[in-house]
Design a protein around this motif. Structure first.
Motif, PDB file in Angstrom:
ATOM      1  N   LEU A 186       0.854  -1.187   0.000  1.00 37.16           N
ATOM      2  CA  LEU A 186       0.000   0.000   0.000  1.00 37.16           C
ATOM      3  C   LEU A 186       0.891   1.238   0.000  1.00 37.16           C
ATOM      4  N   GLU A 187       0.919   1.937  -1.128  1.00 45.10           N
ATOM      5  CA  GLU A 187       1.771   3.109  -1.268  1.00 45.10           C
ATOM      6  C   GLU A 187       1.008   4.377  -0.889  1.00 45.10           C
ATOM      7  N   THR A 188       1.624   5.198  -0.064  1.00 48.46           N
ATOM      8  CA  THR A 188       1.031   6.471   0.346  1.00 48.46           C
ATOM      9  C   THR A 188       1.058   7.450  -0.821  1.00 48.46           C
ATOM     10  N   LYS A 189      -0.087   8.065  -1.130  1.00 46.46           N
ATOM     11  CA  LYS A 189      -0.179   8.950  -2.294  1.00 46.46           C
ATOM     12  C   LYS A 189      -0.619  10.372  -1.960  1.00 46.46           C
ATOM     13  N   ARG A 190      -1.600  10.528  -1.078  1.00 44.76           N
ATOM     14  CA  ARG A 190      -2.061  11.880  -0.696  1.00 44.76           C
ATOM     15  C   ARG A 190      -2.077  11.980   0.808  1.00 44.76           C
ATOM     16  N   VAL A 191      -1.653  13.124   1.320  1.00 44.56           N
ATOM     17  CA  VAL A 191      -1.572  13.332   2.762  1.00 44.56           C
ATOM     18  C   VAL A 191      -2.108  14.725   3.073  1.00 44.56           C
ATOM     19  N   ARG A 192      -2.912  14.813   4.132  1.00 39.50           N
ATOM     20  CA  ARG A 192      -3.412  16.125   4.554  1.00 39.50           C
ATOM     21  C   ARG A 192      -3.457  16.170   6.076  1.00 39.50           C
ATOM     22  N   PHE A 193      -2.737  17.114   6.642  1.00 41.20           N
ATOM     23  CA  PHE A 193      -2.688  17.257   8.097  1.00 41.20           C
ATOM     24  C   PHE A 193      -3.804  18.177   8.582  1.00 41.20           C
ATOM     25  N   ILE A 194      -4.317  17.866   9.783  1.00 43.48           N
ATOM     26  CA  ILE A 194      -5.403  18.628  10.402  1.00 43.48           C
ATOM     27  C   ILE A 194      -4.861  19.285  11.669  1.00 43.48           C
ATOM     28  N   HIS A 195      -4.996  20.602  11.752  1.00 43.27           N
ATOM     29  CA  HIS A 195      -4.544  21.353  12.922  1.00 43.27           C
ATOM     30  C   HIS A 195      -5.759  21.903  13.669  1.00 43.27           C
ATOM     31  N   PRO A 196      -5.809  21.786  15.002  1.00 45.48           N
ATOM     32  CA  PRO A 196      -6.941  22.353  15.733  1.00 45.48           C
ATOM     33  C   PRO A 196      -7.015  23.872  15.587  1.00 45.48           C
ATOM     34  N   LYS A 197      -5.847  24.539  15.619  1.00 44.33           N
ATOM     35  CA  LYS A 197      -5.758  25.987  15.398  1.00 44.33           C
ATOM     36  C   LYS A 197      -4.489  26.276  14.607  1.00 44.33           C
ATOM     37  N   ALA A 198      -4.385  27.485  14.048  1.00 49.46           N
ATOM     38  CA  ALA A 198      -3.271  27.825  13.174  1.00 49.46           C
ATOM     39  C   ALA A 198      -1.925  27.740  13.887  1.00 49.46           C
ATOM     40  N   ASP A 199      -1.907  28.005  15.179  1.00 50.67           N
ATOM     41  CA  ASP A 199      -0.643  28.010  15.914  1.00 50.67           C
ATOM     42  C   ASP A 199      -0.408  26.713  16.685  1.00 50.67           C
ATOM     43  N   ARG A 200      -1.189  25.684  16.394  1.00 44.52           N
ATOM     44  CA  ARG A 200      -1.062  24.400  17.091  1.00 44.52           C
ATOM     45  C   ARG A 200      -0.555  23.323  16.140  1.00 44.52           C
ATOM     46  N   GLU A 201       0.137  22.349  16.714  1.00 40.97           N
ATOM     47  CA  GLU A 201       0.599  21.218  15.913  1.00 40.97           C
ATOM     48  C   GLU A 201      -0.591  20.396  15.416  1.00 40.97           C
ATOM     49  N   GLY A 217       6.020   9.978  -5.430  1.00 40.48           N
ATOM     50  CA  GLY A 217       4.935  10.788  -5.972  1.00 40.48           C
ATOM     51  C   GLY A 217       3.907  11.207  -4.956  1.00 40.48           C
ATOM     52  N   GLN A 218       4.296  11.273  -3.676  1.00 40.15           N
ATOM     53  CA  GLN A 218       3.333  11.685  -2.653  1.00 40.15           C
ATOM     54  C   GLN A 218       2.968  13.158  -2.819  1.00 40.15           C
ATOM     55  N   ARG A 219       1.704  13.450  -2.542  1.00 36.95           N
ATOM     56  CA  ARG A 219       1.213  14.826  -2.576  1.00 36.95           C
ATOM     57  C   ARG A 219       0.783  15.231  -1.174  1.00 36.95           C
ATOM     58  N   PHE A 220       1.310  16.348  -0.708  1.00 37.71           N
ATOM     59  CA  PHE A 220       0.939  16.877   0.599  1.00 37.71           C
ATOM     60  C   PHE A 220       0.026  18.075   0.377  1.00 37.71           C
ATOM     61  N   LEU A 221      -1.250  17.881   0.662  1.00 39.64           N
ATOM     62  CA  LEU A 221      -2.257  18.899   0.392  1.00 39.64           C
ATOM     63  C   LEU A 221      -2.181  20.013   1.431  1.00 39.64           C
ATOM     64  N   PRO A 222      -2.753  21.179   1.120  1.00 40.99           N
ATOM     65  CA  PRO A 222      -2.792  22.238   2.134  1.00 40.99           C
ATOM     66  C   PRO A 222      -3.474  21.727   3.399  1.00 40.99           C
ATOM     67  N   PRO A 223      -2.960  22.076   4.567  1.00 43.52           N
ATOM     68  CA  PRO A 223      -3.560  21.576   5.802  1.00 43.52           C
ATOM     69  C   PRO A 223      -4.944  22.171   6.047  1.00 43.52           C
ATOM     70  N   ILE A 224      -5.715  21.477   6.873  1.00 38.24           N
ATOM     71  CA  ILE A 224      -6.997  21.992   7.339  1.00 38.24           C
ATOM     72  C   ILE A 224      -6.804  22.515   8.763  1.00 38.24           C
ATOM     73  N   THR A 225      -7.255  23.721   9.008  1.00 35.37           N
ATOM     74  CA  THR A 225      -7.280  24.267  10.363  1.00 35.37           C
ATOM     75  C   THR A 225      -8.738  24.328  10.804  1.00 35.37           C
ATOM     76  N   VAL A 226      -9.026  23.757  11.962  1.00 41.78           N
ATOM     77  CA  VAL A 226     -10.412  23.566  12.389  1.00 41.78           C
ATOM     78  C   VAL A 226     -11.014  24.847  12.967  1.00 41.78           C
ATOM     79  N   TYR A 227     -10.326  25.474  13.924  1.00 38.78           N
ATOM     80  CA  TYR A 227     -10.893  26.615  14.647  1.00 38.78           C
ATOM     81  C   TYR A 227     -10.058  27.878  14.435  1.00 38.78           C
TER      82      TYR A 227
END
Length: 245
Positions: A186-201, A217-227
């Motif tokens: 199973l090859e990793t292809k798309r990755v997206r990190f989720i941050h609780p806030k802009a200044d949090r890991e 060929g992995q793609r790292f999408l723009p992160p999602i910030t929740v709050y």
């Protein structure tokens, strides 16, 4: 239809209604994000592992007309999922199997699935790790009844060649996840990190895998910030939950 400690919740962005229980299990934002991240074609055959109360399967039903199988170990959670499927009149599309993951292939043939989704237990079964005193949540969050290795093995076994899997996981186990996934083709292809806030890991990561995909060929999408800083949902998450910005 409802048991004593249950309620019906609905995302404002969807018509799906889901039976929840504060004392047993309630879906959270990770399920919503996973279902949104998953790419499913109109007639894809999909399996949702570690299905809980069926939230991911129910959210996916609007993306495809293909069959969805939800596999959940815990009888109470599987029962909630089954009743939610009936509540939404989706029994023709979604099948709920209450069973151990290791028995998956007694119901679903190997190499027959287009898409696998999974919101697995995040925490390894270390003696030092503090487990949730609620046994339902402990099994859902800790590798007590299964392991990452077992889940990836079953995912690989289910998928057709070039089939895709979508996971939500913990960033601090990202390298372990990618390495173990590759060992099961199973090859990793798309990755997206989720941050609780802009200044949090980041506290969650969404990962797309392809069975027998080419390495690299992995793609790292723009992160999602929740709050935002005032604890209000930011537009992308607000759209997922409420259907508008």
């Amino acid at each position: 239809m409802l048991k004593a400690d249950e309620r019906i919740d609905q995302l404002y962005s969807q018509t799906i209604q889901i039976i929840q229980s504060p004392s047993v299990f309630s879906f959270s934002l990770d399920a919503v994000l996973l279902a949104d991240f998953a790419v499913i074609k109109a007639h894809s055959k999909t399996v949702d592992l570690c299905a809980g109360n069926g939230a991911v399967s129910l959210f996916l039903s609007g993306k495809t007309t293909g069959p969805i199988a939800a596999i959940e170990l815990q009888p109470r959670l599987a029962d909630m999922a089954q009743r939610s499927v009936a509540l939404n009149q989706l029994t023709a599309q979604i099948s709920v199997y209450q069973m151990d993951l290791k028995d998956t292939f007694t119901k679903i043939a190997k190499d027959s699935v287009d898409v696998v989704t999974c919101n697995p237990p995040y925490f390894p079964p270390l003696a030092t790790s503090k487990k949730n005193p609620n046994p339902y949540l402990a099994i859902a969050r800790h590798e007590i009844a299964t392991s990452l290795e077992e889940i990836l093995k079953i995912t690989s076994g289910l998928l057709k060649m070039n089939g895709k899997a979508f996971f939500v996981y913990r960033p601090d186990r990202f390298n372990e996840f990618v390495t173990k996934a590759a060992a099961w083709r199973l090859e990793t292809k798309r990755v997206r990190f989720i941050h609780p806030k802009a200044d949090r890991e980041a506290n969650m990561v969404l990962i797309e895998l392809i069975k027998d995909g080419r390495p690299g060929g992995q793609r790292f999408l723009p992160p999602i910030t929740v709050y935002d800083q005032n604890n209000h949902y930011l537009p992308e998450v607000r759209r997922l939950l409420y259907g508008s910005d």
